[in-house]
Design a protein around this motif. Structure first.
Motif, PDB file in Angstrom:
ATOM      1  N   ALA A  10      54.137 -15.318 -24.654  1.00 33.03           N
ATOM      2  CA  ALA A  10      54.791 -14.437 -24.332  1.00 33.03           C
ATOM      3  C   ALA A  10      55.419 -13.441 -25.606  1.00 33.03           C
ATOM      4  N   SER A  11      54.291 -12.783 -25.791  1.00 36.87           N
ATOM      5  CA  SER A  11      54.772 -12.044 -26.891  1.00 36.87           C
ATOM      6  C   SER A  11      53.673 -10.961 -26.944  1.00 36.87           C
ATOM      7  N   THR A  12      53.746  -9.781 -27.695  1.00 38.02           N
ATOM      8  CA  THR A  12      53.242  -8.623 -27.567  1.00 38.02           C
ATOM      9  C   THR A  12      52.532  -8.625 -29.299  1.00 38.02           C
ATOM     10  N   SER A  13      52.837  -9.424 -30.188  1.00 37.63           N
ATOM     11  CA  SER A  13      52.403  -9.637 -31.594  1.00 37.63           C
ATOM     12  C   SER A  13      50.974  -9.913 -31.730  1.00 37.63           C
ATOM     13  N   ARG A  14      50.200  -9.069 -32.319  1.00 38.93           N
ATOM     14  CA  ARG A  14      48.738  -9.444 -32.598  1.00 38.93           C
ATOM     15  C   ARG A  14      48.810 -10.496 -33.576  1.00 38.93           C
ATOM     16  N   ILE A  25      42.638 -23.072 -27.837  1.00 43.40           N
ATOM     17  CA  ILE A  25      43.093 -23.222 -26.283  1.00 43.40           C
ATOM     18  C   ILE A  25      43.021 -21.812 -25.715  1.00 43.40           C
ATOM     19  N   ALA A  26      42.375 -21.824 -24.556  1.00 40.55           N
ATOM     20  CA  ALA A  26      42.387 -20.601 -23.508  1.00 40.55           C
ATOM     21  C   ALA A  26      44.045 -20.284 -23.319  1.00 40.55           C
ATOM     22  N   PHE A  27      44.195 -19.083 -23.643  1.00 40.60           N
ATOM     23  CA  PHE A  27      45.819 -18.637 -23.159  1.00 40.60           C
ATOM     24  C   PHE A  27      45.535 -17.275 -22.922  1.00 40.60           C
ATOM     25  N   ASP A  28      46.678 -16.917 -22.112  1.00 41.42           N
ATOM     26  CA  ASP A  28      46.914 -15.374 -21.737  1.00 41.42           C
ATOM     27  C   ASP A  28      47.992 -14.731 -22.499  1.00 41.42           C
ATOM     28  N   VAL A  29      48.288 -13.452 -22.310  1.00 40.70           N
ATOM     29  CA  VAL A  29      49.211 -12.919 -23.195  1.00 40.70           C
ATOM     30  C   VAL A  29      50.113 -12.017 -22.106  1.00 40.70           C
ATOM     31  N   VAL A  30      51.404 -12.126 -22.014  1.00 43.97           N
ATOM     32  CA  VAL A  30      52.326 -11.644 -21.199  1.00 43.97           C
ATOM     33  C   VAL A  30      53.353 -10.785 -22.088  1.00 43.97           C
ATOM     34  N   ALA A  31      53.774  -9.579 -21.921  1.00 39.05           N
ATOM     35  CA  ALA A  31      54.859  -9.075 -22.528  1.00 39.05           C
ATOM     36  C   ALA A  31      56.123  -9.369 -22.164  1.00 39.05           C
ATOM     37  N   PRO A  32      57.159 -10.073 -22.847  1.00 41.71           N
ATOM     38  CA  PRO A  32      58.346 -10.427 -22.302  1.00 41.71           C
ATOM     39  C   PRO A  32      59.056  -9.044 -22.314  1.00 41.71           C
ATOM     40  N   ALA A  33      60.180  -9.060 -21.054  1.00 40.58           N
ATOM     41  CA  ALA A  33      61.070  -8.009 -20.907  1.00 40.58           C
ATOM     42  C   ALA A  33      62.434  -8.602 -21.525  1.00 40.58           C
ATOM     43  N   VAL A  34      62.649  -8.603 -22.738  1.00 38.69           N
ATOM     44  CA  VAL A  34      63.892  -9.340 -23.245  1.00 38.69           C
ATOM     45  C   VAL A  34      64.666  -8.187 -24.200  1.00 38.69           C
ATOM     46  N   ASP A  35      65.890  -8.197 -23.938  1.00 39.39           N
ATOM     47  CA  ASP A  35      66.750  -7.328 -25.038  1.00 39.39           C
ATOM     48  C   ASP A  35      67.094  -8.031 -26.300  1.00 39.39           C
ATOM     49  N   GLU A  36      66.608  -7.409 -27.345  1.00 44.49           N
ATOM     50  CA  GLU A  36      66.644  -8.306 -28.770  1.00 44.49           C
ATOM     51  C   GLU A  36      67.743  -7.740 -29.319  1.00 44.49           C
ATOM     52  N   THR A  37      68.910  -7.209 -28.667  1.00 42.68           N
ATOM     53  CA  THR A  37      69.880  -6.842 -29.583  1.00 42.68           C
ATOM     54  C   THR A  37      70.785  -8.239 -30.013  1.00 42.68           C
ATOM     55  N   ALA A  54      64.665 -16.994 -24.815  1.00 42.48           N
ATOM     56  CA  ALA A  54      64.622 -16.090 -23.868  1.00 42.48           C
ATOM     57  C   ALA A  54      63.265 -15.370 -23.422  1.00 42.48           C
ATOM     58  N   LYS A  55      62.379 -15.107 -24.515  1.00 41.41           N
ATOM     59  CA  LYS A  55      60.991 -14.470 -24.242  1.00 41.41           C
ATOM     60  C   LYS A  55      60.258 -15.553 -23.296  1.00 41.41           C
ATOM     61  N   ALA A  56      60.388 -16.939 -23.527  1.00 39.85           N
ATOM     62  CA  ALA A  56      59.681 -17.865 -22.871  1.00 39.85           C
ATOM     63  C   ALA A  56      59.996 -17.986 -21.511  1.00 39.85           C
ATOM     64  N   HIS A  57      61.489 -17.977 -21.355  1.00 40.70           N
ATOM     65  CA  HIS A  57      61.962 -17.876 -19.990  1.00 40.70           C
ATOM     66  C   HIS A  57      61.859 -16.803 -19.155  1.00 40.70           C
ATOM     67  N   ALA A  58      61.662 -15.464 -19.904  1.00 35.20           N
ATOM     68  CA  ALA A  58      61.293 -14.485 -18.955  1.00 35.20           C
ATOM     69  C   ALA A  58      59.964 -14.524 -18.542  1.00 35.20           C
ATOM     70  N   SER A  71      58.424 -16.978 -29.173  1.00 35.14           N
ATOM     71  CA  SER A  71      58.655 -16.716 -30.608  1.00 35.14           C
ATOM     72  C   SER A  71      59.359 -15.686 -31.109  1.00 35.14           C
ATOM     73  N   ASP A  72      60.281 -15.702 -32.171  1.00 39.48           N
ATOM     74  CA  ASP A  72      61.032 -14.721 -32.818  1.00 39.48           C
ATOM     75  C   ASP A  72      61.001 -15.100 -34.211  1.00 39.48           C
ATOM     76  N   GLN A  73      61.075 -14.048 -35.057  1.00 41.10           N
ATOM     77  CA  GLN A  73      61.408 -14.213 -36.295  1.00 41.10           C
ATOM     78  C   GLN A  73      62.570 -13.368 -36.941  1.00 41.10           C
ATOM     79  N   VAL A  74      63.450 -13.846 -37.561  1.00 41.88           N
ATOM     80  CA  VAL A  74      64.497 -12.864 -38.237  1.00 41.88           C
ATOM     81  C   VAL A  74      64.723 -13.119 -39.643  1.00 41.88           C
ATOM     82  N   ALA A  75      64.782 -12.236 -40.459  1.00 46.26           N
ATOM     83  CA  ALA A  75      64.957 -12.271 -42.026  1.00 46.26           C
ATOM     84  C   ALA A  75      66.262 -12.458 -42.123  1.00 46.26           C
ATOM     85  N   GLU A  76      66.702 -13.086 -43.185  1.00 48.93           N
ATOM     86  CA  GLU A  76      67.995 -13.002 -43.788  1.00 48.93           C
ATOM     87  C   GLU A  76      68.279 -13.080 -45.222  1.00 48.93           C
ATOM     88  N   LEU A  77      69.162 -11.953 -45.613  1.00 49.58           N
ATOM     89  CA  LEU A  77      69.624 -11.604 -46.894  1.00 49.58           C
ATOM     90  C   LEU A  77      71.062 -11.584 -47.017  1.00 49.58           C
TER      91      LEU A  77
END
Length: 199
Positions: A10-14, A25-37, A54-58, A71-77
Protein backbone atom coordinates in the motif's frame (compact mmCIF):
# COMPACT_ATOMS: atom_id res chain seq x y z
CA UNK A 1 1.45 -26.86 -1.10
CA UNK A 2 -1.16 -24.20 -0.33
CA UNK A 3 -1.11 -21.09 -2.47
CA UNK A 4 0.04 -18.14 -0.35
CA UNK A 5 -2.34 -15.20 -0.04
CA UNK A 6 -1.89 -12.24 -2.39
CA UNK A 7 0.58 -9.65 -1.14
CA UNK A 8 -0.09 -5.95 -1.70
CA UNK A 9 2.16 -2.97 -0.98
CA UNK A 10 0.00 0.00 0.00
CA UNK A 11 2.39 2.65 -1.25
CA UNK A 12 3.27 4.79 -4.25
CA UNK A 13 6.95 4.95 -3.19
CA UNK A 14 9.36 3.50 -5.73
CA UNK A 15 11.91 3.09 -2.91
CA UNK A 16 9.59 0.81 -0.94
CA UNK A 17 8.68 -1.08 -4.10
CA UNK A 18 12.35 -1.74 -4.87
CA UNK A 19 13.04 -2.85 -1.30
CA UNK A 20 10.08 -5.23 -1.12
CA UNK A 21 11.15 -6.77 -4.44
CA UNK A 22 14.31 -7.99 -2.68
CA UNK A 23 12.19 -10.61 -0.90
CA UNK A 24 11.35 -12.22 -4.25
CA UNK A 25 7.65 -12.50 -3.42
CA UNK A 26 5.15 -11.53 -6.12
CA UNK A 27 3.19 -8.47 -5.02
CA UNK A 28 0.87 -5.81 -6.36
CA UNK A 29 1.01 -2.10 -5.62
CA UNK A 30 -2.11 -0.15 -4.65
CA UNK A 31 -2.07 3.54 -3.74
CA UNK A 32 -3.70 4.14 -0.35
CA UNK A 33 -6.13 7.03 0.01
CA UNK A 34 -5.03 8.37 3.40
CA UNK A 35 -4.93 11.89 4.83
CA UNK A 36 -1.36 12.27 6.13
CA UNK A 37 -2.01 15.42 8.17
CA UNK A 38 -0.54 15.09 11.68
CA UNK A 39 -2.94 15.22 14.60
CA UNK A 40 -2.54 18.13 17.04
CA UNK A 41 0.42 17.40 19.32
CA UNK A 42 1.13 14.05 17.65
CA UNK A 43 4.69 12.83 18.19
CA UNK A 44 6.68 11.93 15.04
CA UNK A 45 6.99 8.24 16.02
CA UNK A 46 3.25 7.99 16.72
CA UNK A 47 2.49 9.71 13.41
CA UNK A 48 4.61 7.22 11.46
CA UNK A 49 2.91 4.24 13.13
CA UNK A 50 -0.60 5.64 12.70
CA UNK A 51 -0.08 6.38 9.01
CA UNK A 52 1.52 3.00 8.28
CA UNK A 53 -1.50 1.25 9.80
CA UNK A 54 -3.96 3.60 8.11
CA UNK A 55 -2.43 2.93 4.68
CA UNK A 56 -2.55 -0.83 5.20
CA UNK A 57 -6.13 -0.73 6.50
CA UNK A 58 -7.28 1.49 3.60
CA UNK A 59 -6.09 -1.02 1.00
CA UNK A 60 -7.07 -4.09 3.03
CA UNK A 61 -10.65 -2.82 3.09
CA UNK A 62 -10.67 -3.15 -0.72
CA UNK A 63 -8.73 -6.46 -0.74
CA UNK A 64 -9.77 -8.34 2.43
CA UNK A 65 -8.20 -11.66 1.43
CA UNK A 66 -4.78 -10.14 0.78
CA UNK A 67 -1.87 -9.49 3.11
CA UNK A 68 -1.28 -5.75 2.90
CA UNK A 69 1.88 -3.86 3.84
CA UNK A 70 1.76 -0.17 4.75
CA UNK A 71 4.72 1.97 5.69
CA UNK A 72 5.52 5.54 6.62
CA UNK A 73 8.59 7.51 7.62
CA UNK A 74 8.79 10.68 9.68
CA UNK A 75 12.08 12.40 10.48
CA UNK A 76 12.44 14.14 13.85
CA UNK A 77 14.69 17.00 14.90
CA UNK A 78 14.30 18.57 18.34
CA UNK A 79 10.96 16.85 18.78
CA UNK A 80 9.53 18.28 15.57
CA UNK A 81 8.54 16.27 12.50
CA UNK A 82 10.47 16.87 9.27
CA UNK A 83 8.62 15.80 6.18
CA UNK A 84 9.41 15.61 2.48
CA UNK A 85 10.73 19.02 1.38
CA UNK A 86 8.89 19.16 -1.94
CA UNK A 87 11.01 22.10 -3.13
CA UNK A 88 14.62 23.18 -3.40
CA UNK A 89 14.21 26.06 -0.95
CA UNK A 90 12.64 23.82 1.69
CA UNK A 91 15.36 21.18 1.21
CA UNK A 92 18.04 23.84 1.79
CA UNK A 93 16.29 24.81 5.04
CA UNK A 94 16.12 21.19 6.18
CA UNK A 95 19.77 20.41 5.49
CA UNK A 96 20.93 23.62 7.15
CA UNK A 97 18.89 22.72 10.24
CA UNK A 98 20.27 19.16 10.32
CA UNK A 99 23.91 20.11 9.68
CA UNK A 100 26.11 18.77 12.47
CA UNK A 101 23.08 17.30 14.27
CA UNK A 102 21.53 13.95 15.07
CA UNK A 103 18.20 13.27 13.40
CA UNK A 104 15.93 10.32 14.16
CA UNK A 105 14.09 8.79 11.22
CA UNK A 106 11.03 6.88 12.48
CA UNK A 107 10.13 4.24 9.91
CA UNK A 108 6.98 2.27 10.65
CA UNK A 109 5.72 -0.81 8.85
CA UNK A 110 2.27 -2.34 9.27
CA UNK A 111 0.76 -5.57 7.99
CA UNK A 112 -3.00 -6.11 7.78
CA UNK A 113 -5.02 -9.12 6.63
CA UNK A 114 -8.69 -8.28 7.07
CA UNK A 115 -9.92 -11.83 6.38
CA UNK A 116 -7.94 -13.19 9.33
CA UNK A 117 -8.40 -10.19 11.61
CA UNK A 118 -4.65 -9.58 11.67
CA UNK A 119 -3.22 -6.09 12.08
CA UNK A 120 0.09 -5.07 13.63
CA UNK A 121 2.69 -2.35 13.28
CA UNK A 122 6.37 -2.14 14.15
CA UNK A 123 8.63 0.89 14.44
CA UNK A 124 12.26 0.96 13.28
CA UNK A 125 13.96 4.15 14.50
CA UNK A 126 17.22 5.14 12.83
CA UNK A 127 19.55 7.77 14.28
CA UNK A 128 21.46 9.64 11.58
CA UNK A 129 24.47 11.78 12.40
CA UNK A 130 24.87 14.57 9.82
CA UNK A 131 28.24 16.09 9.03
CA UNK A 132 28.65 19.83 9.39
CA UNK A 133 27.64 21.11 5.95
CA UNK A 134 28.30 24.46 4.32
CA UNK A 135 25.91 26.11 1.89
CA UNK A 136 28.02 25.24 -1.15
CA UNK A 137 27.92 21.52 -0.27
CA UNK A 138 24.18 21.67 0.34
CA UNK A 139 23.51 23.43 -2.97
CA UNK A 140 25.70 21.08 -4.99
CA UNK A 141 24.19 17.99 -3.38
CA UNK A 142 20.63 19.16 -3.98
CA UNK A 143 21.32 20.11 -7.60
CA UNK A 144 22.86 16.70 -8.29
CA UNK A 145 20.38 14.48 -6.45
CA UNK A 146 17.15 16.52 -6.15
CA UNK A 147 15.89 14.47 -3.17
CA UNK A 148 12.69 16.47 -2.83
CA UNK A 149 10.55 13.36 -2.32
CA UNK A 150 12.62 12.12 0.65
CA UNK A 151 11.97 13.00 4.29
CA UNK A 152 14.96 14.99 5.48
CA UNK A 153 16.22 15.81 1.96
CA UNK A 154 18.94 13.15 1.84
CA UNK A 155 19.14 9.80 0.03
CA UNK A 156 21.40 7.57 2.11
CA UNK A 157 21.33 4.90 -0.61
CA UNK A 158 22.92 7.34 -3.06
CA UNK A 159 25.12 10.46 -2.88
CA UNK A 160 23.38 11.52 0.33
CA UNK A 161 25.60 9.09 2.22
CA UNK A 162 28.37 11.70 1.78
CA UNK A 163 26.40 14.07 4.03
CA UNK A 164 26.50 11.66 6.95
CA UNK A 165 28.98 10.66 9.65
CA UNK A 166 27.14 7.65 11.05
CA UNK A 167 23.89 5.69 10.94
CA UNK A 168 22.65 3.78 13.99
CA UNK A 169 20.02 1.14 13.17
CA UNK A 170 19.15 -2.50 13.86
CA UNK A 171 17.23 -2.88 10.57
CA UNK A 172 19.50 -1.81 7.70
CA UNK A 173 16.84 -0.93 5.11
CA UNK A 174 14.72 1.16 7.47
CA UNK A 175 16.33 4.46 6.49
CA UNK A 176 15.52 3.92 2.81
CA UNK A 177 11.86 3.49 3.70
CA UNK A 178 10.94 -0.13 4.46
CA UNK A 179 12.52 -2.06 7.37
CA UNK A 180 12.70 -5.50 5.79
CA UNK A 181 13.53 -7.48 8.93
CA UNK A 182 10.48 -6.11 10.71
CA UNK A 183 8.45 -6.59 7.53
CA UNK A 184 9.44 -10.27 7.42
CA UNK A 185 8.52 -10.70 11.09
CA UNK A 186 5.09 -9.19 10.48
CA UNK A 187 4.52 -11.29 7.37
CA UNK A 188 5.33 -14.47 9.31
CA UNK A 189 2.92 -13.39 12.06
CA UNK A 190 0.24 -12.87 9.40
CA UNK A 191 0.80 -16.40 8.05
CA UNK A 192 2.98 -15.55 5.05
CA UNK A 193 6.48 -17.03 5.37
CA UNK A 194 8.77 -14.94 3.14
CA UNK A 195 11.15 -17.81 2.42
CA UNK A 196 8.35 -20.23 1.53
CA UNK A 197 6.67 -17.61 -0.67
CA UNK A 198 9.84 -16.48 -2.50
CA UNK A 199 10.52 -17.60 -6.04
Amino acid sequence: MDTPPALILASTSRYRRELLARLRIAFDVVAPAVDETPLPGEAPAALAQRLALAKAHAVAAQHPQAVVIGSDQVAELDGQAIGKPGSHARAVEQLRAMSGRRVVFHTAVAVVCAAHGFADVKLAPVTVHFRTLDDAQIERYLRLEQPYDCAGSAKSESLGIALLEAIDSDDPTALVGLPLMRTCALLRAAGLDPIAAAS
